[in-house]
Each structure stands twice: as C-alpha cells, then as structure tokens.
Design a protein around this motif. Sequence first.
Motif, PDB file in Angstrom:
ATOM      1  N   ARG A 119      77.396 -42.231 -82.081  1.00 48.48           N
ATOM      2  CA  ARG A 119      77.811 -41.115 -82.709  1.00 48.48           C
ATOM      3  C   ARG A 119      77.546 -41.362 -84.194  1.00 48.48           C
ATOM      4  O   ARG A 119      77.454 -42.656 -84.461  1.00 48.48           O
ATOM      5  CB  ARG A 119      79.479 -40.871 -82.593  1.00 48.48           C
ATOM      6  CG  ARG A 119      79.557 -39.690 -81.786  1.00 48.48           C
ATOM      7  CD  ARG A 119      80.775 -39.398 -81.707  1.00 48.48           C
ATOM      8  NE  ARG A 119      81.191 -39.395 -80.314  1.00 48.48           N
ATOM      9  CZ  ARG A 119      82.658 -39.757 -79.964  1.00 48.48           C
ATOM     10  NH1 ARG A 119      83.306 -39.954 -80.666  1.00 48.48           N
ATOM     11  NH2 ARG A 119      82.820 -39.773 -78.505  1.00 48.48           N
ATOM     12  N   GLY A 120      77.597 -40.465 -85.222  1.00 48.78           N
ATOM     13  CA  GLY A 120      77.402 -40.523 -86.696  1.00 48.78           C
ATOM     14  C   GLY A 120      76.019 -40.318 -87.214  1.00 48.78           C
ATOM     15  O   GLY A 120      75.745 -39.188 -86.785  1.00 48.78           O
ATOM     16  N   ASN A 121      75.583 -41.038 -88.118  1.00 48.57           N
ATOM     17  CA  ASN A 121      74.468 -40.604 -88.978  1.00 48.57           C
ATOM     18  C   ASN A 121      73.269 -40.592 -87.800  1.00 48.57           C
ATOM     19  O   ASN A 121      73.028 -41.503 -87.310  1.00 48.57           O
ATOM     20  CB  ASN A 121      74.156 -41.692 -90.154  1.00 48.57           C
ATOM     21  CG  ASN A 121      73.016 -41.385 -90.692  1.00 48.57           C
ATOM     22  OD1 ASN A 121      72.178 -40.843 -90.486  1.00 48.57           O
ATOM     23  ND2 ASN A 121      73.234 -41.646 -92.390  1.00 48.57           N
ATOM     24  N   LEU A 122      72.386 -39.340 -88.001  1.00 43.46           N
ATOM     25  CA  LEU A 122      71.321 -39.460 -87.274  1.00 43.46           C
ATOM     26  C   LEU A 122      70.362 -40.539 -87.663  1.00 43.46           C
ATOM     27  O   LEU A 122      69.936 -41.193 -86.603  1.00 43.46           O
ATOM     28  CB  LEU A 122      70.489 -37.948 -87.576  1.00 43.46           C
ATOM     29  CG  LEU A 122      69.419 -37.780 -86.755  1.00 43.46           C
ATOM     30  CD1 LEU A 122      69.559 -37.794 -85.296  1.00 43.46           C
ATOM     31  CD2 LEU A 122      68.920 -36.358 -87.181  1.00 43.46           C
ATOM     32  N   ALA A 123      69.982 -40.837 -88.753  1.00 43.88           N
ATOM     33  CA  ALA A 123      69.067 -41.839 -88.778  1.00 43.88           C
ATOM     34  C   ALA A 123      69.701 -43.528 -88.341  1.00 43.88           C
ATOM     35  O   ALA A 123      68.656 -44.167 -87.456  1.00 43.88           O
ATOM     36  CB  ALA A 123      68.824 -42.303 -90.451  1.00 43.88           C
ATOM     37  N   ALA A 124      70.806 -43.349 -88.296  1.00 39.19           N
ATOM     38  CA  ALA A 124      71.309 -44.793 -87.689  1.00 39.19           C
ATOM     39  C   ALA A 124      71.361 -44.668 -86.278  1.00 39.19           C
ATOM     40  O   ALA A 124      71.007 -45.855 -85.528  1.00 39.19           O
ATOM     41  CB  ALA A 124      72.973 -44.739 -87.950  1.00 39.19           C
ATOM     42  N   THR A 125      71.446 -43.500 -85.767  1.00 43.08           N
ATOM     43  CA  THR A 125      71.358 -43.192 -84.231  1.00 43.08           C
ATOM     44  C   THR A 125      69.872 -43.712 -83.797  1.00 43.08           C
ATOM     45  O   THR A 125      69.566 -44.218 -82.699  1.00 43.08           O
ATOM     46  CB  THR A 125      71.748 -41.999 -83.644  1.00 43.08           C
ATOM     47  OG1 THR A 125      73.246 -41.721 -84.031  1.00 43.08           O
ATOM     48  CG2 THR A 125      71.594 -41.554 -82.401  1.00 43.08           C
ATOM     49  N   ILE A 126      68.862 -43.026 -84.431  1.00 43.15           N
ATOM     50  CA  ILE A 126      67.677 -43.241 -84.211  1.00 43.15           C
ATOM     51  C   ILE A 126      67.048 -44.570 -84.241  1.00 43.15           C
ATOM     52  O   ILE A 126      66.387 -45.402 -83.438  1.00 43.15           O
ATOM     53  CB  ILE A 126      66.757 -42.472 -85.118  1.00 43.15           C
ATOM     54  CG1 ILE A 126      66.710 -40.841 -84.828  1.00 43.15           C
ATOM     55  CG2 ILE A 126      65.282 -42.742 -85.110  1.00 43.15           C
ATOM     56  CD1 ILE A 126      66.242 -39.962 -85.879  1.00 43.15           C
TER      57      ILE A 126
ATOM     58  N   ALA B  76      71.390 -50.259 -88.324  1.00 45.00           N
ATOM     59  CA  ALA B  76      72.066 -49.199 -88.086  1.00 45.00           C
ATOM     60  C   ALA B  76      73.383 -49.021 -88.460  1.00 45.00           C
ATOM     61  O   ALA B  76      73.938 -48.005 -89.193  1.00 45.00           O
ATOM     62  CB  ALA B  76      71.873 -48.572 -86.554  1.00 45.00           C
ATOM     63  N   GLY B  77      74.264 -50.085 -88.516  1.00 45.31           N
ATOM     64  CA  GLY B  77      75.334 -50.006 -88.801  1.00 45.31           C
ATOM     65  C   GLY B  77      75.785 -49.816 -90.422  1.00 45.31           C
ATOM     66  O   GLY B  77      76.558 -49.074 -90.963  1.00 45.31           O
ATOM     67  N   ARG B  78      74.617 -50.605 -91.053  1.00 43.70           N
ATOM     68  CA  ARG B  78      74.520 -50.390 -92.546  1.00 43.70           C
ATOM     69  C   ARG B  78      74.322 -48.997 -92.964  1.00 43.70           C
ATOM     70  O   ARG B  78      74.714 -48.325 -93.973  1.00 43.70           O
ATOM     71  CB  ARG B  78      73.569 -51.263 -93.082  1.00 43.70           C
ATOM     72  CG  ARG B  78      73.408 -51.367 -94.594  1.00 43.70           C
ATOM     73  CD  ARG B  78      74.488 -52.314 -94.827  1.00 43.70           C
ATOM     74  NE  ARG B  78      74.207 -52.649 -96.399  1.00 43.70           N
ATOM     75  CZ  ARG B  78      75.000 -53.029 -97.320  1.00 43.70           C
ATOM     76  NH1 ARG B  78      76.603 -52.984 -97.033  1.00 43.70           N
ATOM     77  NH2 ARG B  78      74.791 -53.493 -98.558  1.00 43.70           N
ATOM     78  N   VAL B  79      73.367 -48.231 -92.063  1.00 43.59           N
ATOM     79  CA  VAL B  79      72.785 -46.811 -92.559  1.00 43.59           C
ATOM     80  C   VAL B  79      73.979 -45.905 -92.215  1.00 43.59           C
ATOM     81  O   VAL B  79      74.203 -45.080 -93.146  1.00 43.59           O
ATOM     82  CB  VAL B  79      71.427 -46.634 -91.810  1.00 43.59           C
ATOM     83  CG1 VAL B  79      71.361 -45.188 -91.814  1.00 43.59           C
ATOM     84  CG2 VAL B  79      70.314 -47.481 -92.193  1.00 43.59           C
ATOM     85  N   ASN B  80      74.753 -46.152 -91.451  1.00 47.46           N
ATOM     86  CA  ASN B  80      75.878 -45.452 -90.831  1.00 47.46           C
ATOM     87  C   ASN B  80      76.988 -45.316 -92.004  1.00 47.46           C
ATOM     88  O   ASN B  80      77.619 -44.266 -92.069  1.00 47.46           O
ATOM     89  CB  ASN B  80      76.372 -45.731 -89.506  1.00 47.46           C
ATOM     90  CG  ASN B  80      76.944 -44.360 -88.944  1.00 47.46           C
ATOM     91  OD1 ASN B  80      76.823 -43.339 -89.104  1.00 47.46           O
ATOM     92  ND2 ASN B  80      77.895 -45.087 -87.920  1.00 47.46           N
ATOM     93  N   ARG B  81      77.106 -46.524 -92.688  1.00 45.99           N
ATOM     94  CA  ARG B  81      78.071 -46.690 -93.768  1.00 45.99           C
ATOM     95  C   ARG B  81      77.726 -46.100 -94.757  1.00 45.99           C
ATOM     96  O   ARG B  81      78.492 -45.747 -95.801  1.00 45.99           O
ATOM     97  CB  ARG B  81      78.406 -48.207 -93.660  1.00 45.99           C
ATOM     98  CG  ARG B  81      79.525 -48.652 -92.967  1.00 45.99           C
ATOM     99  CD  ARG B  81      80.048 -49.925 -93.035  1.00 45.99           C
ATOM    100  NE  ARG B  81      79.406 -50.889 -92.067  1.00 45.99           N
ATOM    101  CZ  ARG B  81      78.458 -51.842 -92.353  1.00 45.99           C
ATOM    102  NH1 ARG B  81      78.237 -52.354 -93.475  1.00 45.99           N
ATOM    103  NH2 ARG B  81      78.049 -52.499 -91.217  1.00 45.99           N
ATOM    104  N   ALA B  82      76.327 -45.937 -95.131  1.00 43.34           N
ATOM    105  CA  ALA B  82      75.921 -45.315 -96.608  1.00 43.34           C
ATOM    106  C   ALA B  82      76.294 -43.987 -96.540  1.00 43.34           C
ATOM    107  O   ALA B  82      76.504 -43.154 -95.666  1.00 43.34           O
ATOM    108  CB  ALA B  82      74.504 -45.714 -96.317  1.00 43.34           C
TER     109      ALA B  82
END
Length: 95
Positions: free
Chosen positions: A6-13, A89-95
């Motif tokens: 779940r979360g940011n699409l880029a992080a998921t990819i 992915a975790g970093r992108v999701n937090r951004a």
Amino acid sequence: MSRRYRGNLAATIIMVAADVAAFILILWIVLWMLDANRANDLVEWIHDVASWLGGWAHNIFSTQSAWARTLLNYGLPAAVYLIVGHAVAGRVNRA
C-alpha cells in the motif's frame, strides 16, 4: 492489496521490481541445486535473466565448492535487491 504494497505507486513499483528480481535469482539457485535440465527453454531463460541481474556479483566469491559459489554469487545480489529496493521504496513512500 496487502499492507506491504500500500502507499505511493512509485514505491510499490520499486518494491515489486526488487521482489521479482530477488525471486528470479533465488529460483535460479534452486533450479541449479536441483540440477534442472539446462536444455529446457524455461530453465535457460531463468538462467539468462539471473545472470543478467546478478552479473555485477559474478565471481565475487571463488570457493572450491560449486554449490557454495552459486549460492553466494546469486544469493548476494538477491539480498542486495531486497534490501536496497525496500529501503528505496520506503524512502519514496515517506516523501
């Protein structure tokens, strides 16, 4: 969709790509350990993709044992893809 994806699409990819890369590398290790038929097209394709994904780590370890060499030279990239992919992915999701 599970909590993990779940979360940011880029992080998921990024996370899914890292998981798929690690899965292919681990699948090749298992196929090699089980002495899969290298003449089979699917086995050959998995080996080619695993060699490409783990090319940067080939021959980092040069043990006498072929099984240990395969495990280390394909297992290290699998672990790196998982660790780095999930960290990014975790970093992108937090951004």
